[in-house]
Write a protein that holds these residues in place. Sequence first.
Motif, PDB file in Angstrom:
ATOM      1  N   GLY A  50       1.424  -2.878  -7.758  1.00 42.44           N
ATOM      2  CA  GLY A  50       2.294  -2.921  -6.597  1.00 42.44           C
ATOM      3  C   GLY A  50       2.054  -4.110  -5.688  1.00 42.44           C
ATOM      4  N   ALA A  51       0.866  -4.173  -5.097  1.00 38.88           N
ATOM      5  CA  ALA A  51       0.631  -5.180  -4.061  1.00 38.88           C
ATOM      6  C   ALA A  51       0.670  -6.604  -4.606  1.00 38.88           C
ATOM      7  N   GLU A  52       0.479  -6.749  -5.929  1.00 36.87           N
ATOM      8  CA  GLU A  52       0.513  -8.083  -6.540  1.00 36.87           C
ATOM      9  C   GLU A  52       1.924  -8.638  -6.615  1.00 36.87           C
ATOM     10  N   ALA A  53       2.906  -7.758  -6.621  1.00 38.12           N
ATOM     11  CA  ALA A  53       4.285  -8.205  -6.809  1.00 38.12           C
ATOM     12  C   ALA A  53       4.805  -8.889  -5.552  1.00 38.12           C
ATOM     13  N   ASP A  54       5.794  -9.775  -5.747  1.00 39.99           N
ATOM     14  CA  ASP A  54       6.442 -10.404  -4.586  1.00 39.99           C
ATOM     15  C   ASP A  54       7.363  -9.401  -3.885  1.00 39.99           C
ATOM     16  N   LEU A  55       7.918  -8.490  -4.673  1.00 38.79           N
ATOM     17  CA  LEU A  55       8.828  -7.479  -4.120  1.00 38.79           C
ATOM     18  C   LEU A  55       8.407  -6.103  -4.632  1.00 38.79           C
ATOM     19  N   VAL A  56       8.197  -5.177  -3.731  1.00 40.23           N
ATOM     20  CA  VAL A  56       7.882  -3.800  -4.134  1.00 40.23           C
ATOM     21  C   VAL A  56       9.030  -2.902  -3.700  1.00 40.23           C
ATOM     22  N   ILE A  57       9.551  -2.141  -4.656  1.00 43.93           N
ATOM     23  CA  ILE A  57      10.609  -1.190  -4.332  1.00 43.93           C
ATOM     24  C   ILE A  57      10.028   0.210  -4.428  1.00 43.93           C
ATOM     25  N   LEU A  58      10.026   0.931  -3.324  1.00 45.93           N
ATOM     26  CA  LEU A  58       9.608   2.328  -3.344  1.00 45.93           C
ATOM     27  C   LEU A  58      10.877   3.156  -3.425  1.00 45.93           C
ATOM     28  N   ASN A  59      11.067   3.776  -4.578  1.00 42.56           N
ATOM     29  CA  ASN A  59      12.297   4.528  -4.844  1.00 42.56           C
ATOM     30  C   ASN A  59      11.989   5.993  -4.530  1.00 42.56           C
ATOM     31  N   THR A  60      12.388   6.416  -3.354  1.00 42.07           N
ATOM     32  CA  THR A  60      11.800   7.600  -2.711  1.00 42.07           C
ATOM     33  C   THR A  60      12.569   8.900  -2.900  1.00 42.07           C
ATOM     34  N   CYS A  61      11.866  10.000  -2.603  1.00 37.22           N
ATOM     35  CA  CYS A  61      12.416  11.355  -2.712  1.00 37.22           C
ATOM     36  C   CYS A  61      12.300  12.062  -1.359  1.00 37.22           C
ATOM     37  N   HIS A  62      13.324  12.790  -0.986  1.00 39.99           N
ATOM     38  CA  HIS A  62      13.374  13.430   0.334  1.00 39.99           C
ATOM     39  C   HIS A  62      13.308  14.950   0.220  1.00 39.99           C
ATOM     40  N   ILE A  63      13.065  15.479  -0.968  1.00 38.91           N
ATOM     41  CA  ILE A  63      13.290  16.900  -1.220  1.00 38.91           C
ATOM     42  C   ILE A  63      12.373  17.816  -0.405  1.00 38.91           C
ATOM     43  N   ARG A  64      11.097  17.429  -0.280  1.00 33.64           N
ATOM     44  CA  ARG A  64      10.153  18.197   0.529  1.00 33.64           C
ATOM     45  C   ARG A  64       9.402  17.239   1.438  1.00 33.64           C
ATOM     46  N   GLU A  65       8.852  17.792   2.517  1.00 34.57           N
ATOM     47  CA  GLU A  65       8.203  16.945   3.512  1.00 34.57           C
ATOM     48  C   GLU A  65       7.064  16.120   2.897  1.00 34.57           C
ATOM     49  N   LYS A  66       6.323  16.747   2.000  1.00 35.67           N
ATOM     50  CA  LYS A  66       5.185  16.063   1.373  1.00 35.67           C
ATOM     51  C   LYS A  66       5.610  14.782   0.667  1.00 35.67           C
ATOM     52  N   ALA A  67       6.768  14.862  -0.007  1.00 35.40           N
ATOM     53  CA  ALA A  67       7.275  13.710  -0.758  1.00 35.40           C
ATOM     54  C   ALA A  67       7.517  12.546   0.196  1.00 35.40           C
ATOM     55  N   VAL A  68       8.026  12.862   1.381  1.00 39.37           N
ATOM     56  CA  VAL A  68       8.341  11.817   2.357  1.00 39.37           C
ATOM     57  C   VAL A  68       7.058  11.211   2.920  1.00 39.37           C
ATOM     58  N   ASP A  69       6.085  12.070   3.243  1.00 39.73           N
ATOM     59  CA  ASP A  69       4.810  11.572   3.772  1.00 39.73           C
ATOM     60  C   ASP A  69       4.157  10.579   2.822  1.00 39.73           C
ATOM     61  N   LYS A  70       4.284  10.860   1.535  1.00 36.13           N
ATOM     62  CA  LYS A  70       3.683  10.019   0.506  1.00 36.13           C
ATOM     63  C   LYS A  70       4.232   8.592   0.572  1.00 36.13           C
ATOM     64  N   VAL A  71       5.512   8.480   0.849  1.00 43.28           N
ATOM     65  CA  VAL A  71       6.140   7.160   0.924  1.00 43.28           C
ATOM     66  C   VAL A  71       5.523   6.339   2.043  1.00 43.28           C
ATOM     67  N   TYR A  72       5.392   6.972   3.218  1.00 42.28           N
ATOM     68  CA  TYR A  72       4.850   6.216   4.346  1.00 42.28           C
ATOM     69  C   TYR A  72       3.387   5.831   4.118  1.00 42.28           C
ATOM     70  N   SER A  73       2.633   6.680   3.455  1.00 41.70           N
ATOM     71  CA  SER A  73       1.249   6.287   3.199  1.00 41.70           C
ATOM     72  C   SER A  73       1.216   5.166   2.158  1.00 41.70           C
ATOM     73  N   ASP A  74       2.167   5.183   1.215  1.00 43.65           N
ATOM     74  CA  ASP A  74       2.244   4.094   0.233  1.00 43.65           C
ATOM     75  C   ASP A  74       2.587   2.763   0.899  1.00 43.65           C
ATOM     76  N   ILE A  75       3.517   2.787   1.831  1.00 45.86           N
ATOM     77  CA  ILE A  75       3.920   1.554   2.515  1.00 45.86           C
ATOM     78  C   ILE A  75       2.690   0.947   3.203  1.00 45.86           C
ATOM     79  N   GLY A  76       1.895   1.817   3.833  1.00 43.87           N
ATOM     80  CA  GLY A  76       0.710   1.348   4.542  1.00 43.87           C
ATOM     81  C   GLY A  76      -0.307   0.687   3.625  1.00 43.87           C
TER      82      GLY A  76
END
Length: 454
Positions: A50-76
């Motif tokens: 991920g971090a090595e790439a020039d562009l990272v696409i996080l293709n996210t899921c909104h179905i449950r709260e946990k799934a969403v939290d995971k995205v924000y921790s990944d961005i960080g």
Amino acid sequence: MNRNDAPRNPATTAPATFHVKSFGCQMNIYDGERMAEMLGTQGMTPAAEGAEADLVILNTCHIREKAVDKVYSDIGRLTRDDGSRPMIAVAGCVAQAEGSEIQRRARNVDIVVGPQAYHRLPHLIDKVGRGEAAVDTDMPAASKFGALPARTKQARPTAFLTIMEGCDKFCTYCVVPYTRGAEISRSWSAIVDEAKALVDGGAREITLLGQNVNAWTGDDDKGRAQGMDGLVRELAKIPDLRRIRYTTSHPNDMSDGLIAAHGEIDKLMPFLHLPVQAGNDRILKAMNRSHSADSYLRIIERVRQARPDIAISGDFIVGFPGETDAEFEDTLRIVEQVRYAQCYSFKYSPRPGTPAADMDHQIAAEVMDERLARLQAVLNRQQAAFNAATVGRTTQILLERKGRHPGQLIGKSPWLQSVVVTAPELEIGDFVDVDIISAGPNSLAGETVRRKAA
Ligand code: SAH
Ligand code: SF4
Ligand code: F3S
């Protein structure tokens, strides 16, 4: 790109490499593959990390709260050792649901692109380069599919093919009708052409996808109205396509034709993922499921008449608002009646904007934990029993990937069980007959009977 390069401003550099990480359902995985193929045709190459790439696409899921939290921790976590970071795009259902809000919560997000707009990614990347806001959560009338490049060589012998998008069912707990939009079926010819391209590219098994895949409708090449069973029949004519699966189906869209197809089309695998969610009719009504426990059981019975060895799978939610202990017991009861081969079960997660989130009598976390543990104990027992029942049988598997040990390969049985074989002479993509010699909770061990011509 060399990670020791001087820090750069991601907003002004055209990316040469990319990394797509998909969360959530198979439709998101499919979308992620199509994004990657599209960026490939733009001359960009995939990066391993991920971090090595020039562009990272996080293709996210909104179905449950946990799934969403995971995205924000990944961005960080996308900052490199030298303090620089890739260009970051948030795609998928969180992008659709939260739009530009995402950039308020995570300032380093450069692109927000919804599931019906990702064909415009190259344009959005250019916009970032020009320092413009790059948010696109449109649901355009013309579907993205026409704007995407044709399918090419496949990395695996199994492929996904989205045949319809969206959901009109509006279950009261669920975000999908809002994040994916209304039910829209792709055309017969677009699907048949894509299936042929996938098979030409090496696919031998195709899983047809849709949030309610069996709601697919369309006209065939002679202008006759068809349902998904007609489509499956047509795809079964593609000579090198050996297996067809579909997911996820809704009980209300299990037509007579589709049920019959399970007994008639050899290439249609004996596996049905048919979520019921709960076993109590009051809860099902509050969920807006529009089927009862009994009507669900009748469908299962008819499917089993058509294809006696079919494996049944499902989804369950425990702790829907107002669910009493006695109502939860009805869920355990329907599980006992169906006898599932495998299942997914979840604690109810209140989702912003859905009717259930505002209902009275939200269930306490400890109660949900206890119900989920009880349900999963029963489901795990059933899965183990289903797997154990295949020991001693000879079955054909399609080898999909390497196992952990040298010479080991892992394939899938017709019933979607993972089967491990040690067979150094075989290759990924081979069909092989195996004797099932032992069964664990999550996989089977097999011994090669003889090599089959692929
Ligand atoms: N269209 C499919 C399911 C798509 S979502 C169907 O109706 O069967 C996949 C699963 O996530 C659902 O079947 C449901 O079990 C679960 N799910 C959806 N919304 C949820 C929520 N708010 N909380 C917990 N689980 C949820
Ligand atoms: Fe969600 Fe219900 Fe639609 Fe499935 S059928 S996607 S659970 S609203
Ligand atoms: Fe998740 Fe969207 Fe699929 S919310 S389950 S990625 S349709």
